[in-house]
Design an enzyme around this catalytic site. Structure first.
Site, PDB file in Angstrom:
ATOM      1  N   LEU A   1     -23.724   6.782   4.520  1.00  0.00           N
ATOM      2  CA  LEU A   1     -24.610   6.617   3.359  1.00  0.00           C
ATOM      3  C   LEU A   1     -23.896   5.993   2.159  1.00  0.00           C
ATOM      4  CD1 LEU A   1     -26.219  10.117   3.751  1.00  0.00           C
ATOM      5  CD2 LEU A   1     -27.155   7.911   4.512  1.00  0.00           C
TER       6      LEU A   1
ATOM      7  N   CYS B   1     -14.693   8.947  -6.349  1.00  0.00           N
ATOM      8  CA  CYS B   1     -14.959   8.338  -7.657  1.00  0.00           C
ATOM      9  C   CYS B   1     -13.993   8.876  -8.706  1.00  0.00           C
ATOM     10  CB  CYS B   1     -16.402   8.645  -8.074  1.00  0.00           C
ATOM     11  SG  CYS B   1     -16.882   7.854  -9.617  1.00  0.00           S
TER      12      CYS B   1
ATOM     13  N   HIS C   1       0.851  -1.200   0.000  1.00  0.00           N
ATOM     14  CA  HIS C   1       0.000   0.000   0.000  1.00  0.00           C
ATOM     15  C   HIS C   1       0.876   1.236   0.000  1.00  0.00           C
ATOM     16  CE1 HIS C   1      -3.804  -2.084   0.497  1.00  0.00           C
ATOM     17  NE2 HIS C   1      -3.279  -2.807   1.463  1.00  0.00           N
TER      18      HIS C   1
ATOM     19  N   LEU D   1      -4.727   8.681  -9.184  1.00  0.00           N
ATOM     20  CA  LEU D   1      -5.493   9.917  -8.921  1.00  0.00           C
ATOM     21  C   LEU D   1      -6.163   9.869  -7.542  1.00  0.00           C
ATOM     22  CD1 LEU D   1      -7.382  10.955 -12.198  1.00  0.00           C
ATOM     23  CD2 LEU D   1      -5.808  12.347 -10.839  1.00  0.00           C
TER      24      LEU D   1
ATOM     25  N   SER E   1      -6.426   3.604 -12.095  1.00  0.00           N
ATOM     26  CA  SER E   1      -5.068   3.054 -11.868  1.00  0.00           C
ATOM     27  C   SER E   1      -3.955   4.021 -12.245  1.00  0.00           C
ATOM     28  CB  SER E   1      -4.881   1.722 -12.616  1.00  0.00           C
ATOM     29  OG  SER E   1      -5.916   0.847 -12.279  1.00  0.00           O
TER      30      SER E   1
HETATM   31  S1  NHW Z   1     -15.986   3.605  -0.851  1.00  0.00           S
HETATM   32  C1  NHW Z   1     -16.329   3.829  -2.555  1.00  0.00           C
HETATM   33  C2  NHW Z   1     -15.119   4.221  -3.339  1.00  0.00           C
HETATM   34  N1  NHW Z   1     -15.464   4.411  -4.743  1.00  0.00           N
HETATM   35  C3  NHW Z   1     -15.626   3.423  -5.620  1.00  0.00           C
HETATM   36  O1  NHW Z   1     -15.390   2.263  -5.336  1.00  0.00           O
HETATM   37  C4  NHW Z   1     -16.122   3.820  -7.001  1.00  0.00           C
HETATM   38  C5  NHW Z   1     -15.539   3.010  -8.113  1.00  0.00           C
HETATM   39  N2  NHW Z   1     -14.076   3.047  -8.075  1.00  0.00           N
HETATM   40  C6  NHW Z   1     -13.359   4.170  -8.356  1.00  0.00           C
HETATM   41  O2  NHW Z   1     -13.876   5.217  -8.657  1.00  0.00           O
HETATM   42  C7  NHW Z   1     -16.815   5.053  -0.095  1.00  0.00           C
HETATM   43  C8  NHW Z   1     -11.845   4.029  -8.230  1.00  0.00           C
HETATM   44  O3  NHW Z   1     -11.514   2.663  -8.319  1.00  0.00           O
HETATM   45  C9  NHW Z   1     -11.293   4.631  -6.908  1.00  0.00           C
HETATM   46  C10 NHW Z   1      -9.803   4.321  -6.822  1.00  0.00           C
HETATM   47  C11 NHW Z   1     -11.484   6.126  -6.910  1.00  0.00           C
HETATM   48  C12 NHW Z   1     -11.981   4.011  -5.680  1.00  0.00           C
HETATM   49  N3  NHW Z   1     -10.856   4.171  -0.359  1.00  0.00           N
HETATM   50  O4  NHW Z   1      -6.114   6.151  -8.283  1.00  0.00           O
HETATM   51  P1  NHW Z   1      -5.658   4.785  -7.997  1.00  0.00           P
HETATM   52  C13 NHW Z   1     -15.883   6.224  -0.150  1.00  0.00           C
HETATM   53  O5  NHW Z   1     -15.997   7.066  -1.027  1.00  0.00           O
HETATM   54  C14 NHW Z   1      -6.422   3.248  -2.824  1.00  0.00           C
HETATM   55  C15 NHW Z   1      -9.599   4.555  -0.061  1.00  0.00           C
HETATM   56  O6  NHW Z   1      -4.556   4.259  -8.865  1.00  0.00           O
HETATM   57  P2  NHW Z   1      -8.258   3.869  -8.849  1.00  0.00           P
HETATM   58  C16 NHW Z   1     -14.825   6.359   0.925  1.00  0.00           C
HETATM   59  C17 NHW Z   1      -5.674   1.973  -3.136  1.00  0.00           C
HETATM   60  O7  NHW Z   1      -5.582   1.169  -1.980  1.00  0.00           O
HETATM   61  N4  NHW Z   1      -8.515   4.236  -0.803  1.00  0.00           N
HETATM   62  O8  NHW Z   1      -6.868   3.743  -8.009  1.00  0.00           O
HETATM   63  C18 NHW Z   1     -13.526   6.971   0.412  1.00  0.00           C
HETATM   64  C19 NHW Z   1      -4.352   2.511  -3.622  1.00  0.00           C
HETATM   65  O9  NHW Z   1      -3.544   2.928  -2.525  1.00  0.00           O
HETATM   66  P3  NHW Z   1      -2.370   1.937  -1.986  1.00  0.00           P
HETATM   67  C20 NHW Z   1      -8.723   3.501  -1.909  1.00  0.00           C
HETATM   68  O10 NHW Z   1      -8.850   2.517  -8.852  1.00  0.00           O
HETATM   69  C21 NHW Z   1     -12.511   7.037   1.526  1.00  0.00           C
HETATM   70  C22 NHW Z   1      -4.753   3.779  -4.377  1.00  0.00           C
HETATM   71  O11 NHW Z   1      -6.081   4.130  -3.892  1.00  0.00           O
HETATM   72  C23 NHW Z   1     -10.012   3.076  -2.271  1.00  0.00           C
HETATM   73  O12 NHW Z   1      -8.040   4.538 -10.134  1.00  0.00           O
HETATM   74  C24 NHW Z   1     -11.214   7.690   1.068  1.00  0.00           C
HETATM   75  C25 NHW Z   1      -4.865   3.527  -5.862  1.00  0.00           C
HETATM   76  O13 NHW Z   1      -5.214   4.732  -6.472  1.00  0.00           O
HETATM   77  C26 NHW Z   1     -11.099   3.431  -1.448  1.00  0.00           C
HETATM   78  N5  NHW Z   1     -12.373   3.054  -1.705  1.00  0.00           N
HETATM   79  O14 NHW Z   1      -9.155   4.804  -7.928  1.00  0.00           O
HETATM   80  C27 NHW Z   1     -10.223   7.835   2.185  1.00  0.00           C
HETATM   81  N6  NHW Z   1      -9.911   2.378  -3.412  1.00  0.00           N
HETATM   82  O15 NHW Z   1      -1.816   2.588  -0.762  1.00  0.00           O
HETATM   83  C28 NHW Z   1     -10.556   8.987   3.109  1.00  0.00           C
HETATM   84  C29 NHW Z   1      -8.613   2.360  -3.732  1.00  0.00           C
HETATM   85  O16 NHW Z   1      -3.048   0.632  -1.661  1.00  0.00           O
HETATM   86  C30 NHW Z   1      -9.488   9.157   4.192  1.00  0.00           C
HETATM   87  N7  NHW Z   1      -7.883   3.028  -2.840  1.00  0.00           N
HETATM   88  O17 NHW Z   1      -1.384   1.796  -3.095  1.00  0.00           O
HETATM   89  C31 NHW Z   1      -9.786  10.330   5.105  1.00  0.00           C
HETATM   90  C32 NHW Z   1      -9.486  11.672   4.448  1.00  0.00           C
HETATM   91  C33 NHW Z   1      -9.876  12.873   5.346  1.00  0.00           C
HETATM   92  C34 NHW Z   1      -8.911  13.014   6.512  1.00  0.00           C
HETATM   93  C35 NHW Z   1      -9.273  14.294   7.380  1.00  0.00           C
HETATM   94  C36 NHW Z   1      -8.370  14.554   8.558  1.00  0.00           C
HETATM   95  C1  EN5 Z   2     -20.686   2.827   1.182  1.00  0.00           C
HETATM   96  N1  EN5 Z   2     -21.022   4.205   1.447  1.00  0.00           N
HETATM   97  O1  EN5 Z   2     -21.278  -5.677  -3.264  1.00  0.00           O
HETATM   98  C2  EN5 Z   2     -20.090   2.746  -0.201  1.00  0.00           C
HETATM   99  N2  EN5 Z   2     -23.376  -5.215  -2.697  1.00  0.00           N
HETATM  100  O2  EN5 Z   2     -24.135  -7.871  -0.368  1.00  0.00           O
HETATM  101  C3  EN5 Z   2     -19.127   1.580  -0.387  1.00  0.00           C
HETATM  102  N3  EN5 Z   2     -25.039  -8.311  -3.312  1.00  0.00           N
HETATM  103  O3  EN5 Z   2     -25.835  -6.219  -3.231  1.00  0.00           O
HETATM  104  C4  EN5 Z   2     -19.822   0.265  -0.324  1.00  0.00           C
HETATM  105  N4  EN5 Z   2     -22.572 -10.222  -7.229  1.00  0.00           N
HETATM  106  O4  EN5 Z   2     -25.677 -10.622  -2.277  1.00  0.00           O
HETATM  107  C5  EN5 Z   2     -19.187  -0.791  -1.131  1.00  0.00           C
HETATM  108  N5  EN5 Z   2     -27.595 -10.874  -3.377  1.00  0.00           N
HETATM  109  C6  EN5 Z   2     -19.627  -2.192  -0.765  1.00  0.00           C
HETATM  110  C7  EN5 Z   2     -20.884  -2.694  -1.425  1.00  0.00           C
HETATM  111  C8  EN5 Z   2     -20.763  -2.874  -2.916  1.00  0.00           C
HETATM  112  C9  EN5 Z   2     -22.017  -3.432  -3.533  1.00  0.00           C
HETATM  113  C10 EN5 Z   2     -22.179  -4.861  -3.166  1.00  0.00           C
HETATM  114  C11 EN5 Z   2     -23.674  -6.559  -2.284  1.00  0.00           C
HETATM  115  C12 EN5 Z   2     -23.851  -6.591  -0.786  1.00  0.00           C
HETATM  116  C13 EN5 Z   2     -24.940  -7.001  -2.993  1.00  0.00           C
HETATM  117  C14 EN5 Z   2     -26.243  -8.898  -3.843  1.00  0.00           C
HETATM  118  C15 EN5 Z   2     -26.202  -9.060  -5.330  1.00  0.00           C
HETATM  119  C16 EN5 Z   2     -25.082  -9.924  -5.791  1.00  0.00           C
HETATM  120  C17 EN5 Z   2     -25.009  -9.974  -7.282  1.00  0.00           C
HETATM  121  C18 EN5 Z   2     -23.807 -10.755  -7.712  1.00  0.00           C
HETATM  122  C19 EN5 Z   2     -26.472 -10.214  -3.111  1.00  0.00           C
HETATM  123  C20 EN5 Z   2     -28.029 -12.037  -2.685  1.00  0.00           C
HETATM  124  C21 EN5 Z   2     -29.368 -11.710  -2.033  1.00  0.00           C
HETATM  125  C22 EN5 Z   2     -30.065 -12.939  -1.435  1.00  0.00           C
HETATM  126  C23 EN5 Z   2     -31.536 -12.601  -1.188  1.00  0.00           C
HETATM  127  C24 EN5 Z   2     -32.245 -13.794  -0.586  1.00  0.00           C
HETATM  128  C25 EN5 Z   2     -31.557 -14.276   0.675  1.00  0.00           C
HETATM  129  C26 EN5 Z   2     -30.091 -14.549   0.434  1.00  0.00           C
HETATM  130  C27 EN5 Z   2     -29.383 -13.357  -0.158  1.00  0.00           C
END
Ligand code: NHW
Ligand code: EN5
Length: 388
Positions: free
Chosen positions: A388, A139, A2, A149, A146
């Site tokens: 949320l 996002c 990481h 960002l 990758s």
């Molecule tokens: S979780 C949802 C996050 N969003 C998504 O999954 C959407 C789809 N994915 C993307 O958009 C809820 C991209 O894949 C993202 C990563 C942007 C996720 N949290 O740019 P690179 C939240 O929003 C690390 C934290 O190349 P990418 C909570 C990863 O481990 N870190 O990757 C957010 C690696 O670091 P490492 C995450 O795929 C909390 C680096 O990013 C992460 O193009 C944020 C790679 O960067 C994640 N979900 O973009 C932290 N996913 O050390 C807030 C990947 O392992 C902290 N990474 O090399 C607190 C800040 C405030 C402090 C105040 C004092």
């Molecule tokens: C939070 N602020 O994986 C943002 N959802 O189980 C970050 N699965 O819907 C959150 N794969 O199990 C990120 N159906 C983490 C969540 C990402 C989204 C996610 C899972 C949570 C989900 C469904 C659909 C799976 C589709 C194939 C699932 C089974 C339901 C079944 C109903 C009847 C009783 C047994 C279970």
């Protein structure tokens, strides 16, 4: 492993189980004069933008970025589709900072390509109330993945939180990072089993037919608890008292005042629903249940494009058994045409999940604190926080 997270004040794997480390902030606040005044550098094709989410146009851009690029399940069958009204609600709690709603645009065409947000919150960790940022909606556009960002976005939100003299944050993710304070399981309660099976959200169980499955998940047409009704503005003081008292038992929970409760619990159509039980004789408010609305886009299905999901939020039972209260929540969600009711195994949710025919999902949710160490991980049932 990481390269980014290793450099951050978060629990590190090497410290796991080292109970000699103190509980609390990992590093002390720096004097505000030493906080970097300029934004971090982005690759030269991109620029920072602060997103005014009260602007219809900006809100649309954020909505569209997330609709196409935000979180998917592990088989890429569903993608979260937060509504515009939901985003406005989620990002405008009491005391919010516009500067914490951060976007990245391509300089060439001004297209929004990345996003991250913080909102202020008071979170109690054991006996201490800590002012934190809740970070969400990170996002990066699919075409820009990758390229490292995400660490720049995280450092920039951190900087802007520091500018406001806050030094801690809470966040959740579906991926494992250093180091979760707890790991929760998603549970799902089918309300519209035929549609869920048709779109691949769930499967027909062994030795089950469609008609037996529909019968299994059938619910009464109306709620059973006398005095069960929608929450109103006049209920804010009573709901705040009930909720504060309830949340005091958990190791980590929000410290809600009346303004917070008005914002986070007062019903907003298609965003958040809160019901309560008003005792028919004494008119006391004795129980609360709430859920928020987060639909998912169904990717590549001929017949259906949206999965309507309710997510369990804060529930409190002092008189009505929690099981009965949540059964009534399922009934109102069914009446309102939700396809599925989701819940985490946080707080006392374990006590009703199996009995009310929730099943475990394939997803987990990891909870994290930034710059705050806990001596050891919590059980999900010790957590009183829903993000949320
Ligand atoms: S979780 C949802 C996050 N969003 C998504 O999954 C959407 C789809 N994915 C993307 O958009 C809820 C991209 O894949 C993202 C990563 C942007 C996720 N949290 O740019 P690179 C939240 O929003 C690390 C934290 O190349 P990418 C909570 C990863 O481990 N870190 O990757 C957010 C690696 O670091 P490492 C995450 O795929 C909390 C680096 O990013 C992460 O193009 C944020 C790679 O960067 C994640 N979900 O973009 C932290 N996913 O050390 C807030 C990947 O392992 C902290 N990474 O090399 C607190 C800040 C405030 C402090 C105040 C004092
Ligand atoms: C939070 N602020 O994986 C943002 N959802 O189980 C970050 N699965 O819907 C959150 N794969 O199990 C990120 N159906 C983490 C969540 C990402 C989204 C996610 C899972 C949570 C989900 C469904 C659909 C799976 C589709 C194939 C699932 C089974 C339901 C079944 C109903 C009847 C009783 C047994 C279970």
């Amino acid at each position: 492993q990481h390269k980014f997270w290793e450099t951050q004040p978060v629990g590190q794997y090497k410290d796991l189980g080292n109970s000699s480390l103190p509980e609390g902030p990992i590093e002390p606040p720096t004097p505000l004069s030493e906080v970097k005044q300029e934004p971090y550098n982005l690759p030269s094709q991109y620029e920072w933008t602060t997103c005014d989410m009260t602007s219809e146009e900006t809100c649309n851009e954020v909505y569209n970025l997330l609709k196409s690029n935000y979180v998917e399940d592990d088989e890429n069958m569903f993608r979260f589709n937060y509504s515009k009204e939901f985003l406005r609600w989620a990002l405008h709690p009491p005391g919010y900072y516009r500067s914490w709603h951060i976007g990245v645009r391509a300089k060439a065409n001004k297209k929004l390509v990345a996003f991250i947000t913080g909102i202020p919150a008071r979170i109690r960790v054991r006996h201490e109330v800590v002012k934190m940022a809740e970070v969400n909606f990170l996002c990066v556009h699919k075409k820009l993945r990758s390229k490292r960002l995400a660490p720049v976005l995280i450092k920039e939100v951190t900087r802007r939180v520091h500018v406001e003299n806050l030094w801690q944050a809470a966040y959740t993710a579906g991926v494992i990072l250093p180091t979760p304070i707890t790991t929760c399981q998603y549970w799902h309660r089918s309300l519209n089993p035929k549609k869920l099976i048709d779109v691949g959200f769930s499967r027909l169980g062994a030795r089950m037919t469609m008609s037996r499955t529909i019968k299994l998940y059938k619910l009464p047409d109306s709620t059973s608890t006398p005095g069960f009704r929608k929450m109103e503005l006049r209920d804010v003081p009573a709901v705040t008292r009930l909720l504060r008292n309830y949340l005091s038992q958990f190791a980590v929970a929000p410290d809600f005042d009346e303004n917070d409760v008005e914002h986070w619990l007062l019903p907003t159509e298609n965003v958040v629903d809160t019901f309560l039980v008003e005792s028919p004789d004494t008119h006391d408010i004795t129980d609360i249940c709430s859920f928020y609305t987060l639909p998912s886009t169904i990717l590549g299905n001929q017949n259906h494009s949206i999965l309507k999901a309710a997510y369990s939020y804060y529930n409190v039972s002092t008189k009505t058994p929690l099981l009965q209260l949540m059964n009534d929540a399922l009934i109102v969600a069914k009446q309102k045409d939700y396809d599925v009711f989701n819940a985490l195994d946080v707080m006392q949710n374990e006590s009703f999940l199996k009995e009310l025919k929730f099943g475990p999902g394939d997803g987990q949710l990891h909870y994290y604190l930034y710059n705050y160490r806990l001596r050891e991980a919590l059980k999900p049932s010790e957590l009183g926080l829903v993000l949320l």
